[in-house]
Design an enzyme around this catalytic site. Structure first.
Site, PDB file in Angstrom:
ATOM      1  CD  GLU A   1      24.753  18.137  12.517  1.00 16.67           C
ATOM      2  OE1 GLU A   1      24.549  17.644  13.134  1.00 16.67           O
ATOM      3  OE2 GLU A   1      25.210  18.084  11.056  1.00 16.67           O
TER       4      GLU A   1
ATOM      5  CG  HIS B   1      25.924  16.154   7.168  1.00 19.43           C
ATOM      6  ND1 HIS B   1      27.393  16.791   7.492  1.00 19.43           N
ATOM      7  CD2 HIS B   1      25.576  16.045   8.536  1.00 19.43           C
ATOM      8  CE1 HIS B   1      27.493  15.822   8.712  1.00 19.43           C
ATOM      9  NE2 HIS B   1      26.349  15.580   9.268  1.00 19.43           N
TER      10      HIS B   1
HETATM   11  P1  PGA Z   1      28.227  13.388  15.595  1.00 15.84           P
HETATM   12  O1  PGA Z   1      27.579  13.723  13.948  1.00 15.84           O
HETATM   13  O2  PGA Z   1      26.913  12.852  16.593  1.00 15.84           O
HETATM   14  O3  PGA Z   1      28.860  11.566  15.632  1.00 15.84           O
HETATM   15  O4  PGA Z   1      29.164  14.152  16.321  1.00 15.84           O
HETATM   16  C1  PGA Z   1      26.485  14.684  14.127  1.00 15.84           C
HETATM   17  C2  PGA Z   1      26.222  14.651  12.640  1.00 15.84           C
HETATM   18  O5  PGA Z   1      27.125  14.836  12.365  1.00 15.84           O
HETATM   19  O6  PGA Z   1      24.958  14.759  12.417  1.00 15.84           O
END
Ligand code: PGA
Length: 231
Positions: A150, A93
């Site tokens: 992301e 992540h």
């Molecule tokens: P968020 O986080 O939905 O709070 O933007 C997404 C993530 O980091 O998986």
């Protein structure tokens, strides 16, 4: 119809009592969950036993894994220790890449250990270089795991990417990695999820903030099936 995934990432949140209350509420609403969505919940390690002995209407994942085999690595949870405990393991992540210094090398090492232990790695990426780095190290990754794309500007900011931009990126990622499911993550909520899940190359979403409340999370899961009707 393509497979549809909604992955909830609790990050570093929830006491045991809070987690118990979340689970109870979520389980009591199981009948509202659309069958076509594969829901994955990724709590912290210490929450995992709370899911034992109940009929939980979703799959379990962990948020991280050790880069080493079991042994003298204080504080680490090795992939072999989680076999038969969770089905999915999030790796790399952007918060771990940033705060724990996880490199592409470490991410690939973790993904290999997860695959060897028979679980599915969910590798998080925020650009195509990270995808190339994974592909260079694990050529058959596509057969074994999935990717969660992301963009950094969208995580926890309330500024989700546009579904079209995210789809273009998912297309680029598919061209590099192959047929692995590509999820989009970053400020996904009930109101915008259908826009992402209606895109050709997006197989689902990763949800941080909106997964912390079971009611909001269920709304996202239901909204994921709205697809093209929500833009
Ligand atoms: P968020 O986080 O939905 O709070 O933007 C997404 C993530 O980091 O998986």
């Amino acid at each position: 119809m393509k497979n549809l995934y909604v992955l909830g990432n609790w990050k570093s949140n929830k006491t045991l009592e809070e987690a118990k209350a979340w689970i109870e509420q979520f389980v009591s609403r199981a009948s509202e969950l659309p069958k076509e969505v594969t829901v994955i919940v990724c709590p912290a390690f210490h929450h995992i036993p709370l899911f034992d002995g109940i009929t939980f209407p979703a799959h379990l994942g962990s948020q991280n894994i050790s880069a080493y085999a079991p042994g003298a690595y204080t504080g680490e949870v090795a992939a072999a220790m989680l076999e038969h405990v969770v089905e999915y393991v999030m790796i790399g992540h952007s918060e771990r890449r940033k705060y724990q210094g996880e490199t592409d090398e470490i991410v690939a090492q973790k993904a290999s250990l997860v695959i060897a232990a028979g679980m599915k790695p969910v590798v998080c990426v925020s650009d195509v270089d990270q995808v190339r780095a994974l592909h260079a190290r694990i050529a058959n990754f596509s057969e074994k795991g999935m990717l969660l794309y992301e963009p950094l500007s969208a995580i926890g900011t309330g500024q989700a990417d546009s579904p079209e931009k995210a789809n273009n990126m998912a297309h680029d990622i598919t061209n590099i990695i192959g047929s692995a499911p590509i999820l989009y993550g970053g400020s996904v909520v009930a109101a915008n999820v259908g826009g992402f899940t209606s895109q050709e190359y997006i197989a689902g979403v990763g949800v941080g903030g909106a997964s912390l409340d079971p009611e909001k999370f269920i709304q996202v899961i239901v909204g994921a099936t709205a697809r093209a009707s929500v833009k």
